[in-house]
Write a protein that holds these residues in place. Structure first.
Motif, PDB file in Angstrom:
ATOM      1  N   ALA A 205       0.825  -1.207   0.000  1.00  0.00           N
ATOM      2  CA  ALA A 205       0.000   0.000   0.000  1.00  0.00           C
ATOM      3  C   ALA A 205       0.858   1.255   0.000  1.00  0.00           C
ATOM      4  O   ALA A 205       0.545   2.235  -0.692  1.00  0.00           O
ATOM      5  N   ARG A 206       1.940   1.240   0.768  1.00  0.00           N
ATOM      6  CA  ARG A 206       2.831   2.408   0.795  1.00  0.00           C
ATOM      7  C   ARG A 206       3.473   2.621  -0.571  1.00  0.00           C
ATOM      8  O   ARG A 206       3.573   3.751  -1.059  1.00  0.00           O
ATOM      9  N   ALA A 207       3.899   1.531  -1.187  1.00  0.00           N
ATOM     10  CA  ALA A 207       4.518   1.634  -2.510  1.00  0.00           C
ATOM     11  C   ALA A 207       3.520   2.136  -3.544  1.00  0.00           C
ATOM     12  O   ALA A 207       3.852   2.975  -4.393  1.00  0.00           O
ATOM     13  N   ALA A 208       2.296   1.641  -3.480  1.00  0.00           N
ATOM     14  CA  ALA A 208       1.277   2.049  -4.444  1.00  0.00           C
ATOM     15  C   ALA A 208       0.931   3.525  -4.291  1.00  0.00           C
ATOM     16  O   ALA A 208       0.741   4.243  -5.284  1.00  0.00           O
ATOM     17  N   ALA A 209       0.862   3.999  -3.049  1.00  0.00           N
ATOM     18  CA  ALA A 209       0.530   5.405  -2.804  1.00  0.00           C
ATOM     19  C   ALA A 209       1.594   6.322  -3.391  1.00  0.00           C
ATOM     20  O   ALA A 209       1.282   7.351  -4.008  1.00  0.00           O
ATOM     21  N   ARG A 210       2.838   5.950  -3.232  1.00  0.00           N
ATOM     22  CA  ARG A 210       3.933   6.781  -3.740  1.00  0.00           C
ATOM     23  C   ARG A 210       4.040   6.673  -5.260  1.00  0.00           C
ATOM     24  O   ARG A 210       4.320   7.663  -5.944  1.00  0.00           O
ATOM     25  N   ALA A 211       3.808   5.475  -5.796  1.00  0.00           N
ATOM     26  CA  ALA A 211       3.899   5.281  -7.243  1.00  0.00           C
ATOM     27  C   ALA A 211       2.820   6.075  -7.978  1.00  0.00           C
ATOM     28  O   ALA A 211       3.063   6.589  -9.076  1.00  0.00           O
ATOM     29  N   ARG A 212       1.643   6.181  -7.379  1.00  0.00           N
ATOM     30  CA  ARG A 212       0.541   6.927  -8.006  1.00  0.00           C
ATOM     31  C   ARG A 212       0.953   8.386  -8.241  1.00  0.00           C
ATOM     32  O   ARG A 212       0.747   8.930  -9.323  1.00  0.00           O
ATOM     33  N   ILE A 213       1.551   9.012  -7.247  1.00  0.00           N
ATOM     34  CA  ILE A 213       1.960  10.415  -7.373  1.00  0.00           C
ATOM     35  C   ILE A 213       3.140  10.544  -8.319  1.00  0.00           C
ATOM     36  O   ILE A 213       3.215  11.477  -9.126  1.00  0.00           O
ATOM     37  N   ALA A 214       4.069   9.601  -8.253  1.00  0.00           N
ATOM     38  CA  ALA A 214       5.226   9.647  -9.154  1.00  0.00           C
ATOM     39  C   ALA A 214       4.775   9.572 -10.606  1.00  0.00           C
ATOM     40  O   ALA A 214       5.276  10.298 -11.470  1.00  0.00           O
ATOM     41  N   LEU A 336      10.788   1.404  22.507  1.00  0.00           N
ATOM     42  CA  LEU A 336      10.521   0.860  21.175  1.00  0.00           C
ATOM     43  C   LEU A 336      10.166  -0.620  21.205  1.00  0.00           C
ATOM     44  O   LEU A 336       9.929  -1.220  20.161  1.00  0.00           O
ATOM     45  N   LYS A 337      10.099  -1.196  22.403  1.00  0.00           N
ATOM     46  CA  LYS A 337       9.628  -2.573  22.557  1.00  0.00           C
ATOM     47  C   LYS A 337       8.263  -2.619  23.248  1.00  0.00           C
ATOM     48  O   LYS A 337       7.741  -3.696  23.502  1.00  0.00           O
ATOM     49  N   GLU A 338       7.727  -1.441  23.543  1.00  0.00           N
ATOM     50  CA  GLU A 338       6.467  -1.387  24.280  1.00  0.00           C
ATOM     51  C   GLU A 338       5.263  -1.639  23.360  1.00  0.00           C
ATOM     52  O   GLU A 338       5.289  -1.275  22.181  1.00  0.00           O
ATOM     53  N   PRO A 339       4.200  -2.221  23.909  1.00  0.00           N
ATOM     54  CA  PRO A 339       2.956  -2.379  23.131  1.00  0.00           C
ATOM     55  C   PRO A 339       2.439  -1.048  22.590  1.00  0.00           C
ATOM     56  O   PRO A 339       1.800  -1.024  21.532  1.00  0.00           O
ATOM     57  N   ARG A 340       2.710   0.039  23.298  1.00  0.00           N
ATOM     58  CA  ARG A 340       2.252   1.349  22.831  1.00  0.00           C
ATOM     59  C   ARG A 340       2.860   1.687  21.474  1.00  0.00           C
ATOM     60  O   ARG A 340       2.179   2.213  20.589  1.00  0.00           O
ATOM     61  N   TYR A 341       4.133   1.391  21.312  1.00  0.00           N
ATOM     62  CA  TYR A 341       4.808   1.652  20.035  1.00  0.00           C
ATOM     63  C   TYR A 341       4.256   0.743  18.943  1.00  0.00           C
ATOM     64  O   TYR A 341       3.985   1.188  17.824  1.00  0.00           O
ATOM     65  N   PHE A 342       4.069  -0.529  19.264  1.00  0.00           N
ATOM     66  CA  PHE A 342       3.537  -1.468  18.268  1.00  0.00           C
ATOM     67  C   PHE A 342       2.126  -1.071  17.844  1.00  0.00           C
ATOM     68  O   PHE A 342       1.761  -1.186  16.661  1.00  0.00           O
ATOM     69  N   ALA A 343       1.312  -0.598  18.797  1.00  0.00           N
ATOM     70  CA  ALA A 343      -0.046  -0.169  18.465  1.00  0.00           C
ATOM     71  C   ALA A 343      -0.010   1.037  17.528  1.00  0.00           C
ATOM     72  O   ALA A 343      -0.834   1.143  16.605  1.00  0.00           O
ATOM     73  N   LEU A 344       0.946   1.940  17.749  1.00  0.00           N
ATOM     74  CA  LEU A 344       1.083   3.095  16.861  1.00  0.00           C
ATOM     75  C   LEU A 344       1.456   2.647  15.454  1.00  0.00           C
ATOM     76  O   LEU A 344       0.885   3.143  14.462  1.00  0.00           O
ATOM     77  N   LEU A 345       2.379   1.708  15.344  1.00  0.00           N
ATOM     78  CA  LEU A 345       2.752   1.198  14.020  1.00  0.00           C
ATOM     79  C   LEU A 345       1.563   0.530  13.337  1.00  0.00           C
ATOM     80  O   LEU A 345       1.374   0.692  12.121  1.00  0.00           O
ATOM     81  N   ASP A 346       0.767  -0.197  14.104  1.00  0.00           N
ATOM     82  CA  ASP A 346      -0.438  -0.824  13.536  1.00  0.00           C
ATOM     83  C   ASP A 346      -1.373   0.234  12.960  1.00  0.00           C
ATOM     84  O   ASP A 346      -1.932   0.068  11.858  1.00  0.00           O
ATOM     85  N   GLU A 347      -1.558   1.322  13.697  1.00  0.00           N
ATOM     86  CA  GLU A 347      -2.467   2.375  13.241  1.00  0.00           C
ATOM     87  C   GLU A 347      -1.906   3.110  12.024  1.00  0.00           C
ATOM     88  O   GLU A 347      -2.666   3.510  11.133  1.00  0.00           O
ATOM     89  N   LEU A 348      -0.604   3.296  11.973  1.00  0.00           N
ATOM     90  CA  LEU A 348      -0.002   3.935  10.800  1.00  0.00           C
ATOM     91  C   LEU A 348      -0.162   3.047   9.570  1.00  0.00           C
ATOM     92  O   LEU A 348      -0.440   3.531   8.467  1.00  0.00           O
ATOM     93  N   ASP A 349       0.019   1.753   9.752  1.00  0.00           N
ATOM     94  CA  ASP A 349      -0.222   0.821   8.640  1.00  0.00           C
ATOM     95  C   ASP A 349      -1.673   0.910   8.182  1.00  0.00           C
ATOM     96  O   ASP A 349      -1.967   0.966   6.978  1.00  0.00           O
ATOM     97  N   ARG A 350      -2.592   0.924   9.144  1.00  0.00           N
ATOM     98  CA  ARG A 350      -4.020   0.960   8.814  1.00  0.00           C
ATOM     99  C   ARG A 350      -4.395   2.260   8.113  1.00  0.00           C
ATOM    100  O   ARG A 350      -5.255   2.284   7.226  1.00  0.00           O
ATOM    101  N   LEU A 351      -3.719   3.339   8.491  1.00  0.00           N
ATOM    102  CA  LEU A 351      -4.002   4.636   7.883  1.00  0.00           C
ATOM    103  C   LEU A 351      -3.746   4.608   6.375  1.00  0.00           C
ATOM    104  O   LEU A 351      -4.501   5.191   5.592  1.00  0.00           O
ATOM    105  N   ILE A 352      -2.664   3.918   5.970  1.00  0.00           N
ATOM    106  CA  ILE A 352      -2.335   3.843   4.543  1.00  0.00           C
ATOM    107  C   ILE A 352      -3.163   2.759   3.844  1.00  0.00           C
ATOM    108  O   ILE A 352      -3.597   2.930   2.705  1.00  0.00           O
ATOM    109  N   LEU A 353      -3.398   1.644   4.545  1.00  0.00           N
ATOM    110  CA  LEU A 353      -4.171   0.552   3.950  1.00  0.00           C
ATOM    111  C   LEU A 353      -5.638   0.924   3.753  1.00  0.00           C
ATOM    112  O   LEU A 353      -6.261   0.560   2.749  1.00  0.00           O
ATOM    113  N   ASP A 354      -6.187   1.648   4.722  1.00  0.00           N
ATOM    114  CA  ASP A 354      -7.608   2.000   4.694  1.00  0.00           C
ATOM    115  C   ASP A 354      -7.755   3.483   5.000  1.00  0.00           C
ATOM    116  O   ASP A 354      -8.214   3.871   6.080  1.00  0.00           O
ATOM    117  N   PRO A 355      -7.360   4.347   4.069  1.00  0.00           N
ATOM    118  CA  PRO A 355      -7.318   5.789   4.345  1.00  0.00           C
ATOM    119  C   PRO A 355      -8.711   6.388   4.508  1.00  0.00           C
ATOM    120  O   PRO A 355      -9.584   6.177   3.655  1.00  0.00           O
TER     121      PRO A 355
END
Length: 495
Positions: A205-214, A336-355
């Motif tokens: 999804a990240r690659a597709a988002a960037r490729a579209r603009i390029a 950077l090993k805390e669940p809080r950090y992992f949850a943030l990464l999950d949400e950032l992934d979701r933001l791009i996957l399901d904007p």
């Protein structure tokens, strides 16, 4: 500390009857060392859903050969991988140093054995005039096992030593003429696991988002893009940077913490400046989490900056800063090993996957972006005007610096669509930011020096600290006095 090694290699598939061709006459090669045979046994580790393999990462514990131990390989560019090694240790216990480096991918999931490989390796080293290894050719007979399934194949690895990249290509050409072909997979594990490895949807999804603009901006004749597509491409690039610099920051590589922190700040700034483009219900909760992560990284970065500024300070000041920096790194790695950090990464992934794109985000970027960029610039101008009237000018300067960053990043996001005009705004906002940053850094340095001065009882040290304080004060005042001139040289938006 894990041992690091940059591995540059190419892999080739070869039939059982393949004969290694003559390798004389290659550029710079004087001789070939006698073949060496090794029996290698490796157990590969991953999560149950093969998250590492999905990102092109391999983690193994290998016995035999000249480099027995744990090996973590992470992509580092075309035909390149960053390899980190640790001693053999215990068979089923992944070294904490290595498991920590892939925590952004595993996110708390257990690393467990997923496959084994037994390899009979015949190594031929091509030597230069001084006897160094220019390139190493490994002819591997491989037996791989996943569960009850066993597979056998032959593979040729060509790894660059001290030779030039052209030599890697020359060896590859000889191998292809002899009947070998470039391997379909970049790793033995990838070949063995095959379709069990599902490419990461987030990466795609990240690659597709960037490729579209390029594609839309490469020659001015691409498809019309929406504001949401431009914003998502920018966000995708910053999320990619977070993943790129996460392991480098954990390792303490030069400038890695700074660059990861900048990516986090860009994410937070873009979500604020373009809040009308994405649904607030999804984006607003990300703000405090991104601020937390920036603060975690900032604790390390602030110590790094002070240490570099105080190269001439008395030893006790430097030693104290180094202790603080080491402690900050430990706290950062723990965070950077805390669940809080992992949850943030999950949400950032979701933001791009399901904007969660709003109606504003569905409008044409060329029409919407000028107004959004102008709004960020206007906010900066208002904060700048407050410097002259505020009861606390330093606070107003601090607010102006933050607003300058937001204006810079807002214009930076729009560059693919708005072009030269947006680039000029980026440059102007950056100049304001840097002048104010110079003043702020000087103030922080003065505070630290003053505190150090209160701790010392040695006149020579106190004198040196006083000299450094005076220098920082002069530089801070010079930056402060430069601000009006710098501001007068900015033109502001003219969309």
């Amino acid at each position: 500390m894990a041992e690091r090694h940059l591995e540059v290699e190419q892999k080739y598939d070869a039939a059982a009857e393949f004969v290694l061709p003559e390798l004389d006459g290659l550029p710079g090669v004087v001789s070939a060392a006698a073949p060496e045979v090794h029996e290698l046994h490796a157990g590969y580790f991953d999560t149950a859903d093969l998250r590492l393999a999905a990102h092109g990462i391999t983690l193994r514990r290998r016995r035999g050969g000249v480099d027995a131990g744990w090996h973590l390989k992470m992509p580092a560019g075309p035909d390149s991988k960053q390899e980190l090694r640790a001693p053999l240790g215990r068979p089923l216990i992944v070294p904490a140093r290595l498991s920590g480096l892939v925590a952004a991918y595993t996110r708390g999931e257990e690393l467990r054995p997923v496959a084994t490989l037994a390899t009979r390796r015949t190594v031929v080293r091509l030597l230069g005039a001084d006897g160094t290894t220019l390139v190493e050719i490994a002819d591997d007979l491989v037996t791989g096992q996943v569960g009850t399934r066993t597979e056998q194949w032959r593979e040729i690895e060509v790894e660059l030593g001290s030779g030039p990249p052209e030599l890697l290509k020359a060896v590859g050409k000889r191998l292809r003429k002899g009947g070998a072909r470039r391997a379909a997979s970049s790793s033995k594990l990838g070949r063995l696991l095959g379709q069990a490895v599902v490419p990461s949807p987030a990466v795609a999804a990240r690659a597709a988002a960037r490729a579209r603009i390029a594609a839309a901006t490469s020659n001015g004749k691409g498809p019309v893009v929406t504001t949401g597509e431009v914003v998502l491409a920018y966000l995708a690039a910053q999320v990619e940077a977070v993943f790129e610099f996460d392991p480098k920051a954990r390792l303490g590589e030069d400038d890695a913490v700074h660059r990861m922190r900048v990516a986090v700040r860009r994410l937070r700034s873009a979500l604020r400046s373009y809040r009308s483009v994405l649904d607030a219900e999804r984006t607003v909760p990300l703000g405090p989490e991104l601020r937390w992560l920036a603060a975690v990284l900032g604790e390390v970065r602030d110590r790094e900056v002070l240490r570099m500024r105080f190269a001439e300070a008395p030893a006790f000041v430097l030693e104290d800063l180094q202790r603080q920096e080491r402690s900050a790194y430990r706290r950062m790695n723990a965070s950077l090993k805390e669940p809080r950090y992992f949850a943030l990464l999950d949400e950032l992934d979701r933001l791009i996957l399901d904007p969660p794109v709003t109606r504003t985000g569905e409008r044409k970027a060329r029409k919407e972006l000028p107004g959004l960029v102008t709004r960020a610039w206007t906010r900066m101008a208002k904060d700048y005007a407050r410097i002259q009237t505020s009861d606390d000018p330093d606070l107003a300067r601090h607010d102006t610096r933050k607003a300058a960053k937001r204006a810079r990043y807002a214009a930076e996001l729009a560059v693919p669509v708005l072009g030269v005009e947006a680039k000029r705004l980026v440059k102007d906002a950056k100049r304001i930011q840097e002048v104010l940053g110079g003043y702020q850094d000087g103030v922080i340095a003065m505070e630290h020096l003053a505190a150090a001065g209160r701790r010392t009882r040695i006149p020579a040290e106190a004198f040196t600290l006083g000299v450094l304080y005076g220098r920082e004060e002069c530089e801070a005042e010079a930056a402060r006095d430069l601000l009006p001139t710098t501001w007068s040289q900015t033109l502001g938006p003219s969309f």
